[in-house]
Design a protein around this motif. Structure first.
Motif, PDB file in Angstrom:
ATOM      1  N   ASP A  24      35.552  29.940  31.472  1.00 21.67           N
ATOM      2  CA  ASP A  24      36.684  29.915  32.389  1.00 21.67           C
ATOM      3  C   ASP A  24      37.654  31.055  32.080  1.00 21.67           C
ATOM      4  OD1 ASP A  24      38.171  28.697  34.569  1.00 21.67           O
ATOM      5  OD2 ASP A  24      39.614  28.050  33.038  1.00 21.67           O
ATOM      6  N   GLN A  25      37.831  31.376  30.816  1.00 25.72           N
ATOM      7  CA  GLN A  25      38.689  32.508  30.456  1.00 25.72           C
ATOM      8  C   GLN A  25      38.126  33.813  31.016  1.00 25.72           C
ATOM      9  OE1 GLN A  25      39.947  32.608  26.266  1.00 25.72           O
ATOM     10  NE2 GLN A  25      39.383  30.441  26.163  1.00 25.72           N
ATOM     11  N   ILE A  26      36.802  33.967  30.979  1.00 23.42           N
ATOM     12  CA  ILE A  26      36.167  35.162  31.552  1.00 23.42           C
ATOM     13  C   ILE A  26      36.464  35.240  33.042  1.00 23.42           C
ATOM     14  CG2 ILE A  26      33.928  36.236  32.114  1.00 23.42           C
ATOM     15  CD1 ILE A  26      34.768  36.574  29.153  1.00 23.42           C
ATOM     16  N   ILE A  27      36.326  34.121  33.738  1.00 18.79           N
ATOM     17  CA  ILE A  27      36.588  34.112  35.185  1.00 18.79           C
ATOM     18  C   ILE A  27      38.056  34.421  35.458  1.00 18.79           C
ATOM     19  CG2 ILE A  27      36.570  32.682  37.278  1.00 18.79           C
ATOM     20  CD1 ILE A  27      33.766  33.626  36.116  1.00 18.79           C
ATOM     21  N   GLN A  28      38.958  33.857  34.673  1.00 23.65           N
ATOM     22  CA  GLN A  28      40.383  34.141  34.876  1.00 23.65           C
ATOM     23  C   GLN A  28      40.680  35.623  34.665  1.00 23.65           C
ATOM     24  OE1 GLN A  28      42.321  31.939  36.386  1.00 23.65           O
ATOM     25  NE2 GLN A  28      40.480  30.653  36.313  1.00 23.65           N
ATOM     26  N   LEU A  29      40.024  36.244  33.689  1.00 28.53           N
ATOM     27  CA  LEU A  29      40.198  37.691  33.467  1.00 28.53           C
ATOM     28  C   LEU A  29      39.648  38.502  34.629  1.00 28.53           C
ATOM     29  CD1 LEU A  29      39.340  37.834  29.664  1.00 28.53           C
ATOM     30  CD2 LEU A  29      41.594  38.230  30.705  1.00 28.53           C
ATOM     31  N   ALA A  30      38.600  38.000  35.264  1.00 35.65           N
ATOM     32  CA  ALA A  30      38.058  38.674  36.452  1.00 35.65           C
ATOM     33  C   ALA A  30      38.991  38.505  37.649  1.00 35.65           C
ATOM     34  CB  ALA A  30      36.665  38.142  36.779  1.00 35.65           C
ATOM     35  N   LEU A  31      39.648  37.388  37.719  1.00 34.10           N
ATOM     36  CA  LEU A  31      40.573  37.147  38.831  1.00 34.10           C
ATOM     37  C   LEU A  31      41.905  37.865  38.646  1.00 34.10           C
ATOM     38  CD1 LEU A  31      39.880  33.349  39.440  1.00 34.10           C
ATOM     39  CD2 LEU A  31      39.084  35.294  40.815  1.00 34.10           C
ATOM     40  N   ASP A  32      42.294  38.119  37.377  1.00 31.33           N
ATOM     41  CA  ASP A  32      43.576  38.801  37.170  1.00 31.33           C
ATOM     42  C   ASP A  32      43.437  40.320  37.065  1.00 31.33           C
ATOM     43  OD1 ASP A  32      43.039  39.636  34.500  1.00 31.33           O
ATOM     44  OD2 ASP A  32      44.261  38.058  33.599  1.00 31.33           O
ATOM     45  N   GLY A  33      42.189  40.823  37.150  1.00 31.31           N
ATOM     46  CA  GLY A  33      41.983  42.265  37.167  1.00 31.31           C
ATOM     47  C   GLY A  33      41.660  42.891  35.824  1.00 31.31           C
ATOM     48  N   THR A  34      41.668  42.122  34.748  1.00 30.28           N
ATOM     49  CA  THR A  34      41.296  42.666  33.440  1.00 30.28           C
ATOM     50  C   THR A  34      39.816  43.035  33.432  1.00 30.28           C
ATOM     51  OG1 THR A  34      42.994  41.345  32.345  1.00 30.28           O
ATOM     52  CG2 THR A  34      41.222  42.206  30.950  1.00 30.28           C
ATOM     53  N   ILE A  35      39.006  42.166  34.037  1.00 30.31           N
ATOM     54  CA  ILE A  35      37.580  42.436  34.218  1.00 30.31           C
ATOM     55  C   ILE A  35      37.354  42.732  35.690  1.00 30.31           C
ATOM     56  CG2 ILE A  35      35.250  41.441  34.223  1.00 30.31           C
ATOM     57  CD1 ILE A  35      36.080  39.756  31.798  1.00 30.31           C
ATOM     58  N   CYS A  36      36.684  43.836  35.961  1.00 27.11           N
ATOM     59  CA  CYS A  36      36.282  44.171  37.326  1.00 27.11           C
ATOM     60  C   CYS A  36      34.841  43.694  37.499  1.00 27.11           C
ATOM     61  CB  CYS A  36      36.375  45.673  37.569  1.00 27.11           C
ATOM     62  SG  CYS A  36      35.765  46.174  39.198  1.00 27.11           S
ATOM     63  N   PRO A  37      34.622  42.643  38.311  1.00 19.76           N
ATOM     64  CA  PRO A  37      33.261  42.162  38.504  1.00 19.76           C
ATOM     65  C   PRO A  37      32.398  43.194  39.237  1.00 19.76           C
ATOM     66  CG  PRO A  37      34.874  40.548  39.278  1.00 19.76           C
ATOM     67  CD  PRO A  37      35.604  41.832  39.032  1.00 19.76           C
ATOM     68  N   LEU A  38      31.211  43.420  38.706  1.00 20.50           N
ATOM     69  CA  LEU A  38      30.235  44.283  39.368  1.00 20.50           C
ATOM     70  C   LEU A  38      29.349  43.377  40.207  1.00 20.50           C
ATOM     71  CD1 LEU A  38      29.357  46.664  36.401  1.00 20.50           C
ATOM     72  CD2 LEU A  38      31.076  46.961  38.203  1.00 20.50           C
ATOM     73  N   LEU A  39      29.246  43.696  41.489  1.00 25.63           N
ATOM     74  CA  LEU A  39      28.635  42.786  42.452  1.00 25.63           C
ATOM     75  C   LEU A  39      27.705  43.506  43.413  1.00 25.63           C
ATOM     76  CD1 LEU A  39      32.008  41.113  43.443  1.00 25.63           C
ATOM     77  CD2 LEU A  39      30.265  40.041  42.003  1.00 25.63           C
ATOM     78  N   ASN A  40      26.940  42.732  44.127  1.00 32.70           N
ATOM     79  CA  ASN A  40      26.292  43.160  45.350  1.00 32.70           C
ATOM     80  C   ASN A  40      26.063  41.907  46.175  1.00 32.70           C
ATOM     81  OD1 ASN A  40      23.875  41.993  44.485  1.00 32.70           O
ATOM     82  ND2 ASN A  40      22.654  43.785  44.939  1.00 32.70           N
ATOM     83  N   ASP A  41      25.581  42.077  47.400  1.00 33.08           N
ATOM     84  CA  ASP A  41      25.434  40.929  48.300  1.00 33.08           C
ATOM     85  C   ASP A  41      24.504  39.863  47.736  1.00 33.08           C
ATOM     86  OD1 ASP A  41      27.212  42.010  50.124  1.00 33.08           O
ATOM     87  OD2 ASP A  41      25.630  42.940  51.337  1.00 33.08           O
TER      88      ASP A  41
END
Length: 141
Positions: A24-41
């Motif tokens: 959950d901490q990882i997800i929160q960091l992705a939501l607050d911009g500390t982690i930029c999620p790398l994605l595709n469709d």
């Protein structure tokens, strides 16, 4: 500092099951911009398929809000093909997107299932990702 990471689906599942956990901490960091999620469709489709499937009873509203947050903070990339062998073909896209992210800088693949991926220093557990971020904070990076 922004950290680029492909986040395996199991991290999202774990974060939904146990709030305030390391995933959950990882997800929160992705939501607050500390982690930029790398994605595709394909990754977004897998997130949606697993999180909204019959196996879990997660709120559709909460999941859609989570996915909207990840996509708005994320970077969409084209996969870099790999010859690495995978038992589960659904894991390949996460590794390939990480490889694309690594072609322009440091990027990680964060997973709770390290055994499912090649043993590379950039394939890390959620705890290892937090340790990387916290170490950089301590050293002032």
């Amino acid at each position: 500092m922004i950290y680029y990471a492909t986040i395996d689906t199991n991290i999202l599942v774990s974060a939904q099951i146990k709030k305030d956990s390391i995933p959950d901490q990882i997800i929160q960091l992705a939501l607050d911009g500390t982690i930029c999620p790398l994605l595709n469709d394909s990754i977004i489709e897998e997130y949606r398929r697993i999180l909204l499937g019959n196996k879990f009873d997660f709120s559709t509203r909460d999941i859609e809000q989570l996915l909207n947050g990840l996509t708005s903070n994320g970077r969409f990339l084209k996969p870099t093909p790999t010859d690495e062998p995978f038992e589960d073909i659904n894991d390949i896209i996460f590794y390939e997107i990480t490889l694309t992210g690594r072609s322009t800088g440091e990027a990680y693949l964060v997973t709770g299932n390290l055994k499912d991926f090649p043993k590379k220093y950039f394939v890390v557990s959620p705890k290892e990702m937090l340790d990387i971020i916290n170490k950089d904070k301590e050293t002032g990076k």
